[in-house]
Design a protein around this motif. Structure first.
Motif, PDB file in Angstrom:
ATOM      1  N   ALA A  61      38.122  38.901  44.381  1.00  0.00           N
ATOM      2  CA  ALA A  61      38.251  40.719  45.049  1.00  0.00           C
ATOM      3  C   ALA A  61      36.534  40.379  45.762  1.00  0.00           C
ATOM      4  N   ASP A  62      37.227  41.086  46.712  1.00  0.00           N
ATOM      5  CA  ASP A  62      35.805  40.845  47.884  1.00  0.00           C
ATOM      6  C   ASP A  62      36.209  42.634  48.204  1.00  0.00           C
ATOM      7  N   GLY A  63      35.258  42.729  48.996  1.00  0.00           N
ATOM      8  CA  GLY A  63      35.204  44.583  48.843  1.00  0.00           C
ATOM      9  C   GLY A  63      35.908  45.017  49.679  1.00  0.00           C
ATOM     10  N   LEU A  64      36.793  44.316  50.047  1.00  0.00           N
ATOM     11  CA  LEU A  64      38.197  45.148  50.900  1.00  0.00           C
ATOM     12  C   LEU A  64      39.563  45.184  49.846  1.00  0.00           C
ATOM     13  N   SER A  65      39.399  43.770  48.494  1.00  0.00           N
ATOM     14  CA  SER A  65      40.589  43.776  47.824  1.00  0.00           C
ATOM     15  C   SER A  65      39.687  45.049  47.098  1.00  0.00           C
ATOM     16  N   ALA A  66      39.154  45.468  46.477  1.00  0.00           N
ATOM     17  CA  ALA A  66      38.110  46.131  45.575  1.00  0.00           C
ATOM     18  C   ALA A  66      38.179  47.669  46.141  1.00  0.00           C
ATOM     19  N   PHE A  67      38.450  48.043  48.075  1.00  0.00           N
ATOM     20  CA  PHE A  67      38.915  49.380  48.018  1.00  0.00           C
ATOM     21  C   PHE A  67      40.147  49.339  47.553  1.00  0.00           C
ATOM     22  N   LEU A 117      44.301  40.768  44.351  1.00  0.00           N
ATOM     23  CA  LEU A 117      43.784  39.471  44.073  1.00  0.00           C
ATOM     24  C   LEU A 117      43.781  38.100  44.408  1.00  0.00           C
ATOM     25  N   ALA A 118      44.913  38.194  45.015  1.00  0.00           N
ATOM     26  CA  ALA A 118      45.734  37.107  45.204  1.00  0.00           C
ATOM     27  C   ALA A 118      44.926  36.354  46.323  1.00  0.00           C
ATOM     28  N   ASP A 119      44.929  34.449  46.973  1.00  0.00           N
ATOM     29  CA  ASP A 119      43.647  33.981  47.558  1.00  0.00           C
ATOM     30  C   ASP A 119      44.296  33.178  48.095  1.00  0.00           C
ATOM     31  N   ASP A 120      45.878  33.244  47.185  1.00  0.00           N
ATOM     32  CA  ASP A 120      46.279  32.130  48.162  1.00  0.00           C
ATOM     33  C   ASP A 120      48.056  32.289  48.667  1.00  0.00           C
ATOM     34  N   ALA A 121      48.424  31.792  49.746  1.00  0.00           N
ATOM     35  CA  ALA A 121      49.751  32.144  50.114  1.00  0.00           C
ATOM     36  C   ALA A 121      50.906  32.270  49.130  1.00  0.00           C
ATOM     37  N   PHE A 122      50.518  31.279  48.186  1.00  0.00           N
ATOM     38  CA  PHE A 122      51.809  31.271  46.678  1.00  0.00           C
ATOM     39  C   PHE A 122      51.650  32.274  46.204  1.00  0.00           C
ATOM     40  N   THR A 123      50.582  32.524  45.644  1.00  0.00           N
ATOM     41  CA  THR A 123      50.124  33.956  44.496  1.00  0.00           C
ATOM     42  C   THR A 123      49.831  34.829  45.009  1.00  0.00           C
ATOM     43  N   PHE A 124      49.799  34.989  46.737  1.00  0.00           N
ATOM     44  CA  PHE A 124      50.605  36.652  46.945  1.00  0.00           C
ATOM     45  C   PHE A 124      51.979  36.692  47.535  1.00  0.00           C
TER      46      PHE A 124
END
Length: 663
Positions: A61-67, A117-124
């Motif tokens: 979760a970075d700024g873009l995800s949090a927004f 929240l996904a930080d890899d392509a598979f999870t996304f």
């Protein structure tokens, strides 16, 4: 929570438990996101022991995800509150039952949150497909309606095609290393042709979910088919998750952009904005009108993203930040006023049992609270000051006016054309929602159902009041929200800290890059209020106070209420615009059947039109698929020797391809 909903779906307390739990969970998510953004918190990362073996599922979760989590969380809170009242009203027989929504409603919100929240392509991709399937099941919850099965089938096909495009895009992003973590992709972003193909695939994959023209065809069918609070989530929130995918890939994972990436986005966004509002003007179904309006607003957001990419590629990060701020502000604005308007449509459907504009009318007297809130939503989406829709489009025009700062003349001219398209879309949107509000809430009731309508319950009204209040607050005081997502914007455009002069006092909005322009919502609100008071006083002082009663002219009709049949209908209101644009764009035709004198048959007006996306793309594509299917059907009847020959030929072809492409 979903398991509880499945187990107790027919219990009277199930709706309260599920919607209450979902509202609480979404409230916690929205609160956490707001605190993280306000506190400029560092990104939070987590790896779970699932997903790809030996790699796991990466969440961050970075700024873009949090927004975007803030947008999803707040949308989930209001949808849960409205949905609870909506389901209770339907359960008491005020309208047709909406079907098995409870098990899939929290799953849909969970899927959208996991995508962010996904930080890899598979999870996304797994989360993306989970979100798509949950929303597809929610559309199918109204399967008893005749149009729902076809709408759900088309939505599933388009969602699957979009996921396939994203799968290929992430394959190109991972490259030969095969590392699907976003950190690894950032470190080895593709170049040249691979990057160009990735941009195209992401536009197809995320654009199909967002509703970019010509990939929009599922949206006017699927969004209206779902229950109203689900429609609000799909239109006001899920499309923003698709916008997040565009921002994440194009601004973050792909590295340094090329100017034509932004040009492609602006071209697609301009076509989407203008076509979307024209689609909306042709609709008589309230929910379908709102769904088509979402296409227009997605086009405006994509235009702003394209501008940000162009300015970023031209190494003018401050103006790029201005354009991206306009896009993110409009993301919030659209999620608010579009959710509000879908809630209004749900309230009208609950009270009257109809979504047809031509069967409504006069609801301002029977549903005064809903009518006032609908007016707020209609004014906001029409970009009227001092509401939030105006601020987002004002910021977008500030970025457009900075086109002379670009070095390429083609971009300067192109952005001027884009500005004209945005202005045209804004004008048509105002006409569209004057039509919506005037036909649905003003005039006389056009049906017995509208005549008997009454105000909806308190839960549904509160669900509408909250976004309506925020439409006003964010229009008057937009700067705190812009400051909230400033870190995300700065990270995406690689800009340094914003010049504090851009925000001067917290009540002023003065973009540094647009010299001489500023916006103060409080001053504007005060001026509008003062002029309104003066106008009311002048009218009351100068106008006659005599009350005059007479029979209204009913165009020859002798019914007890002639105005109900002689007033404008939704179709007649839109006829001038339909004749200007529809004849060429949609091949619209008006067919009039006028009986001869003495013939007792009624006169009839039939309007026909065709979506060019179906005429020029999807219908030929369907025919091609049918032809290929018939040709491939012979493969079912081959001999074993023929099958072995085909397998050997395929193996040889694969070996040749490997030998050619291997470095």
């Amino acid at each position: 929570m979903a398991g509880l909903a499945v187990a107790a779906r027919r219990k009277s307390w199930a709706g309260t438990a599920v919607y209450g739990g979902t509202a609480a969970a979404c409230g916690v998510i929205a609160l956490w996101a707001a605190v993280a953004l306000a506190g400029r918190s560092a990104p939070v990362a987590l790896t779970l022991p699932m997903g790809i073996p030996w790699i796991g599922a990466h969440l961050r979760a970075d700024g873009l995800s949090a927004f975007f989590l803030l947008v999803v969380g707040f949308g989930g809170v209001t949808a849960s509150l409205f949905g609870w009242g909506y389901e209770r009203a339907h359960a008491h027989g005020h309208a047709a039952a909406s079907g098995p929504v409870l098990p899939f409603f929290p799953l849909f919100l969970a899927g959208m949150s996991l995508v962010l929240l996904a930080d890899d392509a598979f999870t996304f991709l797994v989360s993306w497909e989970f979100m798509s399937l949950a929303s597809w099941l929610l559309v199918l919850s109204t399967h008893r309606e005749s149009e729902t099965p076809d709408a759900a089938r088309l939505y599933l096909v388009m969602a699957s095609a979009g996921t396939a495009c994203l799968l290929l895009a992430f394959g190109l992003l991972a490259g030969g290393l095969g590392d699907y973590r976003f950190d690894a992709i950032r470190a080895h972003a593709p170049q040249g042709g691979a990057a160009a193909l990735t941009v195209l695939l992401v536009m197809l994959g995320a654009g199909s979910k967002a509703g970019l023209v010509p990939l929009h065809v599922w949206l006017p069918l699927a969004h209206p088919a779902a229950p109203s609070h689900v429609s609000a989530l799909m239109s006001g929130v899920m499309t923003k998750v698709a916008v997040y995918a565009l921002v994440r890939v194009l601004f973050d994972l792909l590295g340094e952009p090329v100017w034509w990436w932004g040009g492609a986005l602006m071209a697609a966004g301009s076509a989407t904005a203008v076509m979307g509002v024209l689609y909306a003007l042709m609709q008589d179904d309230v929910k379908r009108l709102l769904a088509c309006s979402t296409i227009e607003n997605i086009g405006v957001i994509v235009i702003a993203l394209g501008l940000a990419l162009v300015f970023k590629a031209s190494h003018t990060p401050v103006i790029a930040a201005l354009a991206l701020s306009a896009a993110l502000l409009h993301v919030v604005n659209h999620s608010l006023f579009k959710s509000l308007l879908f809630y209004v449509a749900g309230a009208v459907l609950t009270a009257t049992g109809s979504r047809d504009l031509n069967r409504l009318g006069g609801l301002i007297h029977r549903m005064p609270t809903t009518a006032f809130l609908a007016l707020v939503g209609a004014a906001a989406i029409s970009a009227l000051p001092p509401l939030n829709g105006f601020v987002g489009e004002w910021l977008l025009f500030q970025a457009i006016l900075n086109a002379p700062a670009l070095p390429e003349w083609s971009l300067k001219i192109g952005i001027a054309v884009v500005g004209a398209a945005v202005a045209l879309a804004a004008a048509l949107a105002a006409a569209c929602f004057v039509r919506f509000y005037g036909i649905a809430f003003l005039g006389r009731p056009r049906s017995a159902e509208a005549e008997r309508a009454g105000e909806v319950g308190s839960a549904m009204r509160i669900g509408m009041v909250v976004p309506a209040v925020l439409c006003v607050v964010l229009g008057v005081l937009p700067t705190p929200l812009i400051r909230l997502f400033e870190p995300a914007v700065r990270a995406m455009v690689d800009a340094g800290p914003f010049d504090d002069r851009a925000y001067q006092p917290w009540i002023w909005l003065s973009p540094t890059s647009a010299i001489g322009n500023s916006y103060n919502g409080l001053v504007l609100l005060a001026v509008i209020a003062a002029l309104s008071v003066v106008l009311v006083l002048v009218i009351h002082r100068r106008a006659s106070d005599r009350v005059r009663w007479s029979t209204a002219w009913g165009c020859g009709h002798e019914e007890p209420d002639p105005l109900a049949v002689s007033q404008y209908s939704a179709s007649s209101f839109a006829q001038p615009i339909r004749r200007v644009f529809g004849g060429t764009v949609f091949a619209a035709r008006d067919r009039v059947e006028m009986p001869e004198p003495g013939d007792t048959r009624p006169a009839r007006l039939t309007v026909t039109w065709t979506d060019p996306a179906w005429a020029f793309l999807f219908t030929p594509l369907r025919r091609a698929v049918d032809w290929l299917t018939r040709q491939a059907d012979v493969l079912q009847f081959l001999t074993i020797r023929s099958y072995l020959t085909l397998m050997f030929a395929a193996l040889v072809l694969v070996l040749i391809l490997v030998a050619v492409v291997r470095p």
